[in-house]
Enzyme design. Structure first.
Site, PDB file in Angstrom:
ATOM      1  CG  ASN A  30      36.487  31.206  25.655  1.00 28.01           C
ATOM      2  OD1 ASN A  30      36.414  30.634  26.739  1.00 28.01           O
ATOM      3  ND2 ASN A  30      36.584  32.517  25.544  1.00 28.01           N
ATOM      4  NE  ARG A  33      48.482  40.391  43.873  1.00 30.59           N
ATOM      5  CZ  ARG A  33      48.668  39.881  42.663  1.00 30.59           C
ATOM      6  NH1 ARG A  33      48.041  38.794  42.290  1.00 30.59           N
ATOM      7  NH2 ARG A  33      49.477  40.466  41.809  1.00 30.59           N
ATOM      8  CD  GLU A  70      31.066  36.532  42.152  1.00 30.92           C
ATOM      9  OE1 GLU A  70      29.866  36.455  41.784  1.00 30.92           O
ATOM     10  OE2 GLU A  70      31.999  36.698  41.345  1.00 30.92           O
ATOM     11  CG  HIS A 100      42.339  42.090  43.233  1.00 25.71           C
ATOM     12  ND1 HIS A 100      43.475  41.605  43.848  1.00 25.71           N
ATOM     13  CD2 HIS A 100      42.206  41.345  42.110  1.00 25.71           C
ATOM     14  CE1 HIS A 100      43.988  40.621  43.124  1.00 25.71           C
ATOM     15  NE2 HIS A 100      43.249  40.443  42.069  1.00 25.71           N
ATOM     16  CG  ASP A 108      41.352  44.715  35.926  1.00 25.34           C
ATOM     17  OD1 ASP A 108      41.632  44.503  34.728  1.00 25.34           O
ATOM     18  OD2 ASP A 108      41.452  43.852  36.816  1.00 25.34           O
TER      19      ASP A 108
END
Lengths: 679, 679
Positions: B190, B345, B395, B446, B454
Site C-alpha cells: 500500500n 514520552r 532496528e 512504550h 496493542d
C-alpha cells in the site's frame, strides 16, 4: 593513494604493484606464523583476504599510522572480525606497530585478540566479531561524512557466508536509500563457510543480482590479482550517487597448499604445528619456495620466540593472581583426586544422537554445527540428514523456522554460540517461540569466558538474564558432560520452549550416569575427604532428600562452576576445617527454591558462583531468599561471577583464573565471607 | 478451493466472484465497526488487505472452520499482526466464530487482541505482532510439509514496510534455498507506513527485482481486483521448484474515503467516532452508499452494543479485582489530591527538542518516530531534519548506524517500542554499542503493560534484564514526564551507552522542575498528609540527605510505579496508620545501593514494584541487600511486578489493575508483608 603524513598531506611511503605482491607474501607468512603460534585462529579466511588487505592498507587508503585518529583518514570496518590476524598484520606492515608483534595473537593482554578490539590497538575502527554488524557501522560513518562534508571514504570487509545475515541486507538497503557513494563494501567470496560450501549451507547467489536489485553498483574482481584489486578500488571511487560493492572472487586458504579450498581450515591453525605435511614450515615453503625466502627458519624461530617469551610472562602473572594454599589443589596436580576432562558439549552431542531415534526430532544449523556437536545428530546416521536443516548464518530465521516446524509437531533443536542463539534472535525467541509456547529447544553453546581465545564477542555472559524472564521458558545449566546429556534429555521431554547451556572447553567430569538427577530439583553435594578419584570424594543427593549437617557455608553454583565449587569445598575443609554445602541447581528455571531456602535457613551464609555476568543467576537466588525466608532469620551472601565487564582473549584456564572463577578464588571469597560474620 | 468438510472432503460453502466482492464489503464494514468500537486499531492496513483476505478465507484456502486443527488445511501466517481485525473478521465470516463478535476488538479477555493470539481464538496459525517473523514460521511449516509429504500450502501475509526487516530477507533466502514451491508470500503493497511513504522512509523498490534475485517467482496483482487476486493465487499453485511472492498493489484505507492513502490512518480509529466527516457512519456510506446497504444504522447500533455490553461486564470484573478501602483513593476520584496526567514520552520529546540545539545530537527513526516523540527533535526546527535519519523498520541496522555516527563524534538517539529497541537489536547493542563503548542513547519507549490495547507483543516487560547486565550500559527509569525530561538530559550528558525507559499512556505527574534529581542518586519520598494537590502531599529528598524516620516499611518503585507507590503510601497511612518510605531510584544502573541498603538496615521490610517481569529489577535490589547489608540484621521482602506471564490487550488502567500494579494492590501486598512479621 599511499600512506600519508596527516600534518603535511605528503606521501610517506608508496609501493609499486610488484612490491605490493611481495608485501602480500610477507603478510601471508606473518599471518601463518601468528596463527601457528596461537594454535588457533582463522587460517582460511585470512589467506583469502590478504591481497585485498595489502592493496588497501599499503596503497589505496588515505591514512597515517602515526596519527590513527586523523579525521580525514579513510575508514575500514572489518565486519568479519575473525579475519583479525590479517588486519593486525596489515596494520603492522603499514606502521601502526611492529608487524612481528602480531605473533602474540590471541594471547592474554596482548591486544591481538581473537576478534578485533578497538580499545586495545591503534588503527582498528571498531571492535567486531558478531557477523553482520560492520556494514551498518560503515553506513553510520559514511552518513556522518556526508553530514559534515568530510571527504573520507568508508570500506567494509564482509564474508560471503555473512551475506546470510538479514542485518546485512538492512544495511545494504539503507546505504542505497541514502545514496552513499562514499561507501564501498568488499565481499571476500571464497565460497566456503564453517559448515561447508556456501552454496550448500545457504545459497547466496546470484549475489551480484541481489546487490544490483538493492541499488548498488557491483564490481567483480579476482581477489588475488593485485593490479585488478587496485583498479576495482579506483573504479569504485568514480561511482556517483550510490554505494559500490566489490565482489572479490577468492580462494579460501590461498597460497598455502593444504589449506586451499579446504572447508576444515576455517578456524584452525596448521594441523601439524611447526613441521610436517600441514605445518607452518610447509606454508612458508608454499609461499616462498624452498629456503623460505624472506622468512628463513631462523627468522621464523625468532618471531615465534617472541610469542613464547610473552606467554611465559603471562603465565607467571596469571599464576600470581591465584590464591596459594598449603598444597596444590589444581585439577590433576597431585597423585590422587584424579578427574577426567570432557567438554560439556560432548554430552549434548551424545544426547542428540540418541534423541534422533524419535522421528519428530529435527535439528537446525547456523554454520557452527560440528563444533557445538549438533552434527552428532546425523554423523552416524546419514538417513537423518533429511531431518537437519542448514540455515546459514541467520539465527533469527533459524529460530522462526524452528518455531514453524514445532508448530507442525516436530521437536526442533537450534543452537549456536550463546551470544548469537539467545541475543541475536531474542525477539524471535520472545514473540514467536515463547509467546506462542512452541516446542523449540535451544542449545546455548560455548557459554562463558572459558570459550577462550575467540575473545569477548564470542563469550556469552548474559544468556541467563535474557532467558530467565521470558514466560514459558525453561533453563538447564548442567555441570559437566554427563549432566549435559541428562539435561538435554530432560528439556527434550518437556512440551514448550527450553534451553540448555553448555561450554566449549574440556571441564572436569564430576557426575556419573548413576548420579541423582531430577529436572527441577537441585543436587546437594558434600565433600567427604580426599580419594583417589575426585568424583568419589563427594556425596551427592537430591535437594529434597538432604538433611541438614549444619555446615559453615553454602555455595550455590551452576554449570562449569560446580566442579570449581566442589574443589573449593575441598580446599575450605582441608585448609580451614570449614564444611561447605554445595548446591547444583542445574535447572535454573524453574529454580528449586525449596533447596535454596532450606540452605538459607540452615546455614545463613550463601555464595553464588556463575560463569556469567554476576547476578544474572546470583540476584535470582537473592530474590528467592529475600522473598521466601522466614522473617527474623538473618543471612549474608556473596556473588562470584564476571563483574560487569566483557570477557577477554586468552586460554580458557587462564581466563578462569583471571576472572576469579577458579576454586582457589572461590575458596578465598568464602573465607572472607566467613570472617565477616553473618547468620 | 472453497471451504471444505475436513471429514468428507466435500465443499461446505462456495462463492462466486460477485458474492466475494459483496463479502469483501461486509468485511470492510465489520472491520470499521470493530475499530470504531475499540477506539484504536489499524484502519489503513486492514482495509488494504481485505480483498486478499476475502479471496483466501472464503474461496482459495482449503480449510474447515469446524476443524481448525485439520492437518491437511492450508496455512496462513499473518506476519503483519497489526492487521488482526481483518483476520478476525475473515475467520468470523468463514465460520470459525460469529463474525459480529469481532466488535470486541482489543477488549480485555475477549480474545480479539490488538495483535493475534493463537491461544485465544481458533483459526489463528500463530501469534504475531513483531514484524518480520512470519515468513520464517511459514518456511518452517512448509519444510515440514515437504518432510512429511503433506499437500497443504502455506501463505504468509506481509506488509511492504515490513520488507525493511532483515529477518524477512533471511527467510526469503532460505525459502528459495529449499525450493519451497508450497510457499506463497503476499506483500500488501500500500506504499505507506507509519512515518510516511515507504519510498521516503526507506525505499524498498524495486521489490520485484529483489525477490527475483533471491530466487522467487514474482506475480504482480491489483490487490483490489477480486478476479485478479484469485487468478494470482491459482497461478502461484502452478509454480514448481521455487516459492512465489504475490506483490499486491493496494491502497491503504481502500474503500473509506477519508482514510484512503492517508498516512495518519495507520493505527487509529475514525477520528470523529460514530458520526461526522471521518466517522464510522461515513465509512459505511462510502462502502454501501446512502442507507448503509447491508449495514443499516440499526444493525450497526446492535453490533456496537455487543461491544458496549461486553465492556460493562469487563469493567465490573476488573473493579471487583481491586482491593477496597474506606474511601476511593483512585486518581482524581475525590475533590482533593488532584494530579495532572501526562505521558512520560512527552518529557522525552521536550528534552530532545532542547538537546537539538547541540549540533552533535542526531536522531534516528524506526517508523514510530512521532508516537515515541522522537519527532519533537525536528518538529519546530525543519533545519534539523538533516540530522534525522529514517531507518525504516530495521532496528538492528538503526543500532549499528547510530554506532557509526557515535564513532564519528555524534550523539545519536535511537528509539522504538521497548521490545524492538532492546530485544530485536540486542546483539547489536551488546557487541557494536556496549563492547565498543560507543555513545549511543536508547529511547526505550512504550514500556510495560500500560501500552494497553496493542497487547502482549508490544508490551515490553524484559528490557531491564536485557540491558542491566551489559557492561558500559547506564539505565534511567523516570517516574513521570517531568523526570523523563531530566533523565533524558542526564543520559545525553554521559559519554557512552545509556538508555531511558518510558511509557506511552498518560500517568500522574508527581514531580516538579524543582524536585531533587541527581543521576545515580535515588529520591526518598514521604507522605505528609492529604493536600489539595497530590504532589504537595509528599516530601522528596535525595537519598544521601535523608534521615531515618523509623518507618514501618519501604517501597522501592521505578517508573510509572512510583506514583502508584506514593498513592499506596497514602492508603497505608490513612487506612492503617503505617509509615512508608518510598524510594524512587530513577537511575537503575548504576543503582544507588547506599540508599537501598540504608532502608534495609533502617526498616528491614522492603517491597519492590516494577512494571516489568517481576525480579528484573526486584532481584537486583535483593542482590544489593543480600550482598551489602550488615551481618546479623534480618530483612524480609516482597516483589510486585508481572509474574512470569505476557501482557494482555485492554485499556491501560484496566491492565494496571488486573496485573496487580495499582496502588490498591500494592497497599494490600504491603499490609500482608507487615502481618507476616519480619525485621
Amino acid at each position: 593513494m599511499p600512506i600519508l603524513d596527516a600534518k603535511t598531506g605528503k606521501v610517506k611511503k608508496d609501493y609499486t604493484v610488484e612490491e605490493l605482491i611481495e608485501k602480500a607474501k610477507e603478510m601471508r607468512a606473518l599471518d601463518m606464523i601468528a596463527v601457528t603460534a596461537s594454535k588457533s585462529g582463522h587460517t582460511g579466511g585470512t589467506l583469502s583476504i590478504v591481497d585485498v588487505a595489502t592493496a588497501l592498507y599499503l596503497k589505496h587508503l588515505r591514512h597515517d599510522p602515526a596519527t590513527p585518529d586523523w579525521d580525514e583518514r579513510d575508514r575500514v570496518f572489518w565486519s568479519t572480525g575473525h579475519k583479525a590476524p590479517v588486519l593486525y598484520v596489515a596494520l603492522g606492515m603499514a606502521g601502526y606497530f611492529p608487524a612481528e608483534e602480531t605473533v602474540k595473537l590471541r594471547k592474554l593482554w596482548s591486544g591481538f585478540e581473537g576478534h578485533p578490539n578497538r580499545l586495545k590497538l591503534p588503527g582498528i575502527e571498531a571492535s567486531s566479531g558478531s557477523l553482520g554488524q560492520g556494514l551498518g557501522l560503515a553506513v553510520g560513518s559514511a552518513l556522518r561524512a556526508k553530514l559534515d562534508g568530510k571527504g573520507y571514504r568508508v570500506y567494509c570487509i564482509m564474508g560471503d557466508g555473512e551475506q546470510q545475515e538479514g542485518s546485512v541486507w538492512e544495511a545494504i538497503m539503507s546505504a542505497s536509500h541514502y545514496n552513499l557513494d562514499n561507501l564501498v563494501g568488499i565481499v571476500d567470496k571464497n565460497g566456503l563457510q564453517i559448515d561447508g560450501k556456501t552454496r550448500d549451507v545457504l545459497n547466496i547467489e546470484p549475489l551480484a543480482d541481489k546487490y544490483t536489485a538493492f541499488g548498488w553498483q557491483v564490481i567483480r574482481v579476482d581477489g588475488h590479482d593485485m593490479k585488478a584489486i587496485l583498479k576495482a578500488l579506483g573504479d569504485a571511487e568514480k561511482v556517483k550517487g550510490k554505494p559500490t560493492v566489490i565482489l572479490a572472487d577468492t580462494v579460501k586458504g590461498k597460497g598455502v597448499s593444504y589449506a586451499e579450498n579446504v572447508v576444515g581450515y576455517h578456524g584452525i591453525a596448521p594441523k601439524d604445528g611447526r613441521c610436517g605435511n600441514e605445518s607452518l614450515d610447509r606454508a612458508i615453503t608454499d609461499i616462498y619456495g624452498a629456503g623460505g625466502g624472506a622468512f628463513p627458519k631462523e627468522k621464523v624461530n625468532r618471531i615465534l620466540s617472541i610469542a613464547d617469551n610473552y606467554q611465559k610472562e603471562v603465565t607467571q602473572k596469571v599464576d600470581a593472581m591465584v590464591p596459594k594454599f598449603s598444597r596444590n589443589y589444581w585439577w590433576n596436580a597431585e597423585g590422587d583426586m584424579k578427574v577426567k576432562m570432557d567438554p560439556t558439549r560432548m554430552g549434548f552431542g551424545r544426547a542428540l544422537e540418541k534423541l534422533g531415534e524419535d522421528e519428530r526430532v529435527v535439528t537446525l544449523g547456523a554454520d557452527i554445527t560440528g563444533s557445538i556437536r549438533m552434527a552428532d545428530f546425523y554423523a552416524k546416521f546419514p538417513e537423518r540428514k533429511r531431518r537437519f536443516f542448514s540455515c546459514g548464518i541467520a539465527e533469527q530465521n533459524m529460530t522462526t523456522v524452528a518455531a514453524g516446524l514445532a508448530k507442525e509437531g516436530k521437536i526442533p533443536f537450534i543452537g549456536s554460540y550463546g551470544v548469537f542463539i539467545t541475543g541475536r534472535n531474542w525477539d524471535q525467541i520472545r514473540t514467536t517461540v515463547c509467546y506462542n509456547n512452541y516446542n523449540v529447544k535451544i542449545a546455548d553453546a560455548h557459554g562463558g569466558v572459558s570459550v577462550g581465545p575467540d575473545g569477548a564477542t564470542h563469550q556469552a555472559l548474559e544468556e541467563l538474564a535474557l532467558m530467565y524472564y521470558l514466560p514459558n521458558m525453561r533453563i538447564e545449566v548442567p555441570c559437566d558432560s554427563v549432566e549435559t546429556e541428562k539435561s538435554t534429555f530432560a528439556i527434550a521431554k518437556l512440551d514448550g520452549p527450553a534451553l540448555v547451556r553448555f561450554g566449549r572447553e574440556g571441564t572436569s567430569v564430576v557426575t556419573r550416569e548413576s548420579s541423582p538427577f531430577t529436572f527441577g530439583v537441585a543436587n546437594v553435594i558434600r565433600y567427604r575427604g580426599r580419594r583417589q578419584d575426585f568424583i568419589d570424594a563427594f556425596e551427592t543427593v537430591l535437594g529434597d532428600a538432604y538433611r541438614n549437617e549444619k555446615e559453615d557455608l553454602c555455595i550455590v553454583a551452576i554449570g562449569a562452576m560446580v566442579p570449581e565449587a566442589m574443589r573449593a569445598a575441598c580446599i575450605l575443609k582441608e585448609e580451614y576445617g570449614l564444611e561447605t554445602r554445595v548446591i547444583n541447581p542445574h535447572t535454573v528455571k524453574p529454580l528449586d527454591t525449596r533447596t535454596i531456602l532450606q540452605a538459607a535457613e540452615d546455614i545463613g551464609r550463601i555464595v553464588t558462583v556463575e560463569e556469567h555476568q554476576t547476578g544474572g543467576f546470583g540476584n535470582v537466588v537473592a530474590g528467592v531468599i529475600g522473598r521466601g525466608k522466614k522473617p527474623g532469620s538473618a543471612f549474608i551472601m556473596d556473588m562470584i561471577g564476571v563483574d560487569d565487564r566483557f570477557g577477554d582473549s586468552g586460554e580458557p584456564w587462564e581466563l578462569t583464573k583471571v576472572f576469579g572463577l577458579s576454586a582457589e578464588s572461590i575458596a578465598e571469597r568464602c573465607r572472607k565471607l566467613m570472617s565477616s560474620g553473618g547468620k
